[in-house]
Write a protein that holds these residues in place. Structure first.
Motif, PDB file in Angstrom:
ATOM      1  N   ALA A  11     -27.538  29.916 -42.161  1.00  0.00           N
ATOM      2  CA  ALA A  11     -26.792  30.625 -41.116  1.00  0.00           C
ATOM      3  C   ALA A  11     -26.048  29.644 -40.214  1.00  0.00           C
ATOM      4  CB  ALA A  11     -27.738  31.488 -40.296  1.00  0.00           C
ATOM      5  N   THR A  12     -26.736  28.581 -39.783  1.00  0.00           N
ATOM      6  CA  THR A  12     -26.116  27.651 -38.841  1.00  0.00           C
ATOM      7  C   THR A  12     -25.046  26.808 -39.520  1.00  0.00           C
ATOM      8  OG1 THR A  12     -28.247  27.529 -37.687  1.00  0.00           O
ATOM      9  CG2 THR A  12     -26.581  25.885 -37.117  1.00  0.00           C
ATOM     10  N   SER A  13     -25.375  26.200 -40.641  1.00  0.00           N
ATOM     11  CA  SER A  13     -24.386  25.380 -41.338  1.00  0.00           C
ATOM     12  C   SER A  13     -23.226  26.237 -41.825  1.00  0.00           C
ATOM     13  CB  SER A  13     -25.031  24.642 -42.513  1.00  0.00           C
ATOM     14  OG  SER A  13     -25.890  23.622 -42.059  1.00  0.00           O
ATOM     15  N   GLY A  14     -23.525  27.441 -42.298  1.00  0.00           N
ATOM     16  CA  GLY A  14     -22.456  28.321 -42.749  1.00  0.00           C
ATOM     17  C   GLY A  14     -21.523  28.706 -41.620  1.00  0.00           C
ATOM     18  N   ALA A  15     -22.089  28.976 -40.440  1.00  0.00           N
ATOM     19  CA  ALA A  15     -21.250  29.341 -39.293  1.00  0.00           C
ATOM     20  C   ALA A  15     -20.339  28.184 -38.892  1.00  0.00           C
ATOM     21  CB  ALA A  15     -22.125  29.758 -38.119  1.00  0.00           C
ATOM     22  N   PHE A  16     -20.890  26.975 -38.821  1.00  0.00           N
ATOM     23  CA  PHE A  16     -20.070  25.833 -38.407  1.00  0.00           C
ATOM     24  C   PHE A  16     -19.109  25.389 -39.507  1.00  0.00           C
ATOM     25  CE2 PHE A  16     -23.392  25.345 -35.116  1.00  0.00           C
ATOM     26  CZ  PHE A  16     -22.560  25.268 -34.005  1.00  0.00           C
ATOM     27  N   ALA A  17     -19.487  25.584 -40.767  1.00  0.00           N
ATOM     28  CA  ALA A  17     -18.542  25.320 -41.848  1.00  0.00           C
ATOM     29  C   ALA A  17     -17.375  26.302 -41.781  1.00  0.00           C
ATOM     30  CB  ALA A  17     -19.248  25.408 -43.201  1.00  0.00           C
ATOM     31  N   LEU A  19     -16.323  27.788 -39.041  1.00  0.00           N
ATOM     32  CA  LEU A  19     -15.535  27.403 -37.875  1.00  0.00           C
ATOM     33  C   LEU A  19     -14.632  26.209 -38.203  1.00  0.00           C
ATOM     34  CD1 LEU A  19     -14.956  27.792 -34.841  1.00  0.00           C
ATOM     35  CD2 LEU A  19     -16.889  26.263 -34.370  1.00  0.00           C
ATOM     36  N   THR A  20     -15.157  25.287 -39.007  1.00  0.00           N
ATOM     37  CA  THR A  20     -14.355  24.126 -39.414  1.00  0.00           C
ATOM     38  C   THR A  20     -13.154  24.557 -40.236  1.00  0.00           C
ATOM     39  OG1 THR A  20     -16.301  22.676 -39.408  1.00  0.00           O
ATOM     40  CG2 THR A  20     -14.404  21.955 -40.705  1.00  0.00           C
ATOM     41  N   ARG A  21     -13.353  25.474 -41.152  1.00  0.00           N
ATOM     42  CA  ARG A  21     -12.229  25.952 -41.978  1.00  0.00           C
ATOM     43  C   ARG A  21     -11.181  26.655 -41.128  1.00  0.00           C
ATOM     44  NH1 ARG A  21     -13.056  25.466 -47.382  1.00  0.00           N
ATOM     45  NH2 ARG A  21     -15.200  25.108 -48.090  1.00  0.00           N
ATOM     46  N   TRP A  22     -11.611  27.257 -40.033  1.00  0.00           N
ATOM     47  CA  TRP A  22     -10.664  27.935 -39.137  1.00  0.00           C
ATOM     48  C   TRP A  22      -9.940  26.932 -38.250  1.00  0.00           C
ATOM     49  CZ3 TRP A  22     -11.431  29.078 -33.626  1.00  0.00           C
ATOM     50  CH2 TRP A  22     -10.397  29.857 -33.098  1.00  0.00           C
ATOM     51  N   ARG A  23     -10.690  25.981 -37.664  1.00  0.00           N
ATOM     52  CA  ARG A  23     -10.096  25.028 -36.741  1.00  0.00           C
ATOM     53  C   ARG A  23      -9.359  23.887 -37.454  1.00  0.00           C
ATOM     54  NH1 ARG A  23     -11.937  24.406 -31.517  1.00  0.00           N
ATOM     55  NH2 ARG A  23     -10.312  22.810 -31.469  1.00  0.00           N
ATOM     56  N   HIS A  24      -9.865  23.469 -38.609  1.00  0.00           N
ATOM     57  CA  HIS A  24      -9.283  22.335 -39.336  1.00  0.00           C
ATOM     58  C   HIS A  24      -9.129  22.706 -40.816  1.00  0.00           C
ATOM     59  CE1 HIS A  24      -9.676  19.516 -35.954  1.00  0.00           C
ATOM     60  NE2 HIS A  24     -10.817  20.144 -35.704  1.00  0.00           N
ATOM     61  N   PRO A  25      -8.180  23.586 -41.121  1.00  0.00           N
ATOM     62  CA  PRO A  25      -8.000  23.999 -42.518  1.00  0.00           C
ATOM     63  C   PRO A  25      -7.736  22.784 -43.412  1.00  0.00           C
ATOM     64  CG  PRO A  25      -6.659  25.335 -41.035  1.00  0.00           C
ATOM     65  CD  PRO A  25      -7.187  24.199 -40.209  1.00  0.00           C
ATOM     66  N   GLY A  26      -8.386  22.761 -44.533  1.00  0.00           N
ATOM     67  CA  GLY A  26      -8.188  21.666 -45.475  1.00  0.00           C
ATOM     68  C   GLY A  26      -9.120  20.491 -45.285  1.00  0.00           C
ATOM     69  N   LEU A  27      -9.909  20.453 -44.199  1.00  0.00           N
ATOM     70  CA  LEU A  27     -10.772  19.308 -43.956  1.00  0.00           C
ATOM     71  C   LEU A  27     -11.820  19.145 -45.052  1.00  0.00           C
ATOM     72  CD1 LEU A  27     -11.450  16.994 -42.017  1.00  0.00           C
ATOM     73  CD2 LEU A  27     -12.976  18.564 -40.784  1.00  0.00           C
ATOM     74  N   TYR A  28     -12.294  20.261 -45.593  1.00  0.00           N
ATOM     75  CA  TYR A  28     -13.308  20.205 -46.654  1.00  0.00           C
ATOM     76  C   TYR A  28     -12.718  20.458 -48.041  1.00  0.00           C
ATOM     77  CZ  TYR A  28     -16.832  20.543 -42.907  1.00  0.00           C
ATOM     78  OH  TYR A  28     -17.612  20.338 -41.794  1.00  0.00           O
ATOM     79  N   GLN A  29     -11.388  20.525 -48.129  1.00  0.00           N
ATOM     80  CA  GLN A  29     -10.780  20.802 -49.428  1.00  0.00           C
ATOM     81  C   GLN A  29     -11.063  19.651 -50.386  1.00  0.00           C
ATOM     82  OE1 GLN A  29      -6.769  22.136 -49.161  1.00  0.00           O
ATOM     83  NE2 GLN A  29      -6.464  22.332 -51.354  1.00  0.00           N
ATOM     84  N   GLY A  30     -11.418  19.999 -51.608  1.00  0.00           N
ATOM     85  CA  GLY A  30     -11.739  18.991 -52.611  1.00  0.00           C
ATOM     86  C   GLY A  30     -13.176  18.494 -52.553  1.00  0.00           C
ATOM     87  N   ALA A 123     -20.579  20.033 -42.618  1.00  0.00           N
ATOM     88  CA  ALA A 123     -21.565  20.826 -41.883  1.00  0.00           C
ATOM     89  C   ALA A 123     -22.764  21.194 -42.750  1.00  0.00           C
ATOM     90  CB  ALA A 123     -20.906  22.097 -41.344  1.00  0.00           C
ATOM     91  N   TRP A 124     -22.608  21.143 -44.069  1.00  0.00           N
ATOM     92  CA  TRP A 124     -23.704  21.470 -44.978  1.00  0.00           C
ATOM     93  C   TRP A 124     -24.667  20.300 -45.170  1.00  0.00           C
ATOM     94  CZ3 TRP A 124     -24.285  26.405 -45.845  1.00  0.00           C
ATOM     95  CH2 TRP A 124     -23.168  27.249 -45.871  1.00  0.00           C
ATOM     96  N   ALA A 125     -24.341  19.111 -44.657  1.00  0.00           N
ATOM     97  CA  ALA A 125     -25.133  17.905 -44.926  1.00  0.00           C
ATOM     98  C   ALA A 125     -26.295  17.720 -43.967  1.00  0.00           C
ATOM     99  CB  ALA A 125     -24.231  16.672 -44.865  1.00  0.00           C
ATOM    100  N   ALA A 126     -26.471  18.627 -43.017  1.00  0.00           N
ATOM    101  CA  ALA A 126     -27.452  18.422 -41.933  1.00  0.00           C
ATOM    102  C   ALA A 126     -28.853  18.135 -42.451  1.00  0.00           C
ATOM    103  CB  ALA A 126     -27.462  19.643 -41.018  1.00  0.00           C
ATOM    104  N   MET A 127     -29.264  18.770 -43.539  1.00  0.00           N
ATOM    105  CA  MET A 127     -30.616  18.591 -44.070  1.00  0.00           C
ATOM    106  C   MET A 127     -30.603  18.063 -45.493  1.00  0.00           C
ATOM    107  SD  MET A 127     -32.572  21.999 -42.617  1.00  0.00           S
ATOM    108  CE  MET A 127     -34.096  21.572 -43.470  1.00  0.00           C
ATOM    109  N   ALA A 128     -29.501  17.453 -45.897  1.00  0.00           N
ATOM    110  CA  ALA A 128     -29.394  16.934 -47.267  1.00  0.00           C
ATOM    111  C   ALA A 128     -30.141  15.614 -47.362  1.00  0.00           C
ATOM    112  CB  ALA A 128     -27.924  16.760 -47.651  1.00  0.00           C
ATOM    113  N   PHE A 129     -31.473  15.704 -47.519  1.00  0.00           N
ATOM    114  CA  PHE A 129     -32.348  14.548 -47.503  1.00  0.00           C
ATOM    115  C   PHE A 129     -33.123  14.427 -48.808  1.00  0.00           C
ATOM    116  CE2 PHE A 129     -32.814  15.882 -42.825  1.00  0.00           C
ATOM    117  CZ  PHE A 129     -31.728  15.114 -42.433  1.00  0.00           C
ATOM    118  N   HIS A 130     -33.448  13.201 -49.160  1.00  0.00           N
ATOM    119  CA  HIS A 130     -34.450  12.942 -50.178  1.00  0.00           C
ATOM    120  C   HIS A 130     -35.802  13.454 -49.657  1.00  0.00           C
ATOM    121  CE1 HIS A 130     -37.335  10.547 -52.523  1.00  0.00           C
ATOM    122  NE2 HIS A 130     -36.389  10.426 -53.438  1.00  0.00           N
TER     123      HIS A 130
END
Length: 256
Positions: A11-17, A19-30, A123-130
Motif C-alpha cells: 500500500a505504501t510503496s504503491g501509493a508513493f510509486a 505519486l512518482t508517476r504523476w509528479r515525475h512521469p518517466g522517472l521509472y520508465q525502463g 519506491a518499491w526498494a524500501a524493503m528489498a533486502f537479503h
C-alpha cells in the motif's frame, strides 16, 4: 503479521510509486524488471519482519510480556513524545551501525549488494533486502518494546514514520518541503536528498532518520541531488520510446 507487513508495504510503496508517476512521469520508465525484483525481495522480507512482530503481538495480548500499554493515563503524558523519540533514536543508532557493518566487503558481497543492485532505487526498494539484512532490521523494534514503555498509538506512529521514511528515501525525488532537507533542520534530519548520496557513493550517509551518527563518525557527505538520475531517466525514456517507435515502424513497413 506477515500479511499485515506485506500489505502495508504494498500500500505504501504503491501509493508513493503512483505519486512518482504523476509528479515525475518517466522517472521509472525502463525499470520494470528491477521493480519486479524489488517487490519480490520486499515481500520476502515482509515474511521475515512478520515473525518477531507476530511473537511480540501474541506475547503482549496473551501474556503481557511487553511494556506496550493501552491506557493513555498509565504513564505521564510526557511519555508519549519521549517514547516516540527514544524509539526513533535507538532505531537510528542500530540502523547506522548495522548498515555501516553491511558495507564491509564480505557482508556487502553476501547480503547488502542485493539492496544496492537497484540503480537507481525506486519506491518499491524500501524493503528489498537479503534475508540476513532483513533479519537485522526485523528485531530492533520488537526488542525495544520489552525495554521502553510506549502507548500502542505511539508505537503505531513509530511504525508509520519507519515505513514512510523507508519508502520516500528511495523514490528518486524529494517529497518534503525544502526547509526539512536544505535548511538548518535539514542538517540533522535525513530525507531522500541525504540518502540519495549514499546510493551514489556507497561509503557515506549511513543513517536512517537523523544525521548525528554520520556527523560524529565522519561519514556524512552532505546531501545530493537528483539531476543525474533524472537525466538518466530521460535518456532511458528516449531509448524505450525510440525502440517502441522502431518496432511500430517495422510492424507496418513504414519508417519509425
Amino acid at each position: 503479521m506477515t500479511l499485515i507487513v506485506g500489505l502495508r508495504y504494498l500500500a505504501t510503496s504503491g501509493a508513493f510509486a503512483g505519486l512518482t508517476r504523476w509528479r515525475h512521469p518517466g522517472l521509472y520508465q525502463g525499470l520494470d524488471p528491477q521493480m519486479r525484483r524489488e517487490i519480490w525481495w520486499s515481500l520476502a522480507s515482509a515474511g521475515i519482519y512478520g515473525v518477531p512482530a507476530g511473537i511480540v503481538a501474541w506475547g503482549w495480548r496473551t501474556h503481557g510480556w511487553t511494556r506496550v500499554y493501552t491506557d493513555v493515563h498509565a504513564y505521564p503524558l510526557w511519555m508519549l513524545p519521549v517514547s516516540v523519540l527514544a524509539f526513533l533514536l535507538l532505531h537510528d543508532a542500530w540502523f547506522y551501525w548495522t548498515h555501516r557493518w553491511m558495507h564491509r566487503p564480505e557482508p556487502f558481497r553476501v547480503a547488502h549488494a542485493l539492496h544496492h543492485a537497484s540503480r537507481p532505487p525506486t519506491a518499491w526498494a524500501a524493503m528489498a533486502f537479503h534475508p540476513i539484512e532483513a533479519l537485522t532490521g526485523a528485531v530492533v523494534i520488537p526488542l525495544l518494546v520489552f525495554v521502553i514503555p510506549i502507548h500502542v498509538g505511539a508505537l503505531g506512529l513509530v511504525l508509520t514514520i519507519m515505513t514512510v521514511m523507508g519508502v520516500t528515501n528511495h523514490m528518486g525525488w524529494e517529497i518534503f518541503p525544502r526547509f526539512l532537507w536544505s535548511g538548518p533542520l535539514g542538517d540533522w534530519l535525513i530525507t531522500a536528498s541525504h540518502h540519495q548520496r549514499h546510493h551514489e557513493r556507497y561509503g557515506c550517509n549511513y543513517g536512517l532518520y537523523f544525521r548525528h551518527w554520520d556527523r560524529l563518525c565522519g561519514t556524512d557527505q552532505g546531501i545530493g541531488d537528483f539531476a543525474r538520475d533524472h537525466a538518466r531517466a530521460a535518456a532511458r525514456a528516449r531509448r524505450v520510446g525510440g525502440g517502441d517507435a522502431a518496432d511500430r515502424g517495422r510492424g507496418t513497413g513504414r519508417p519509425a
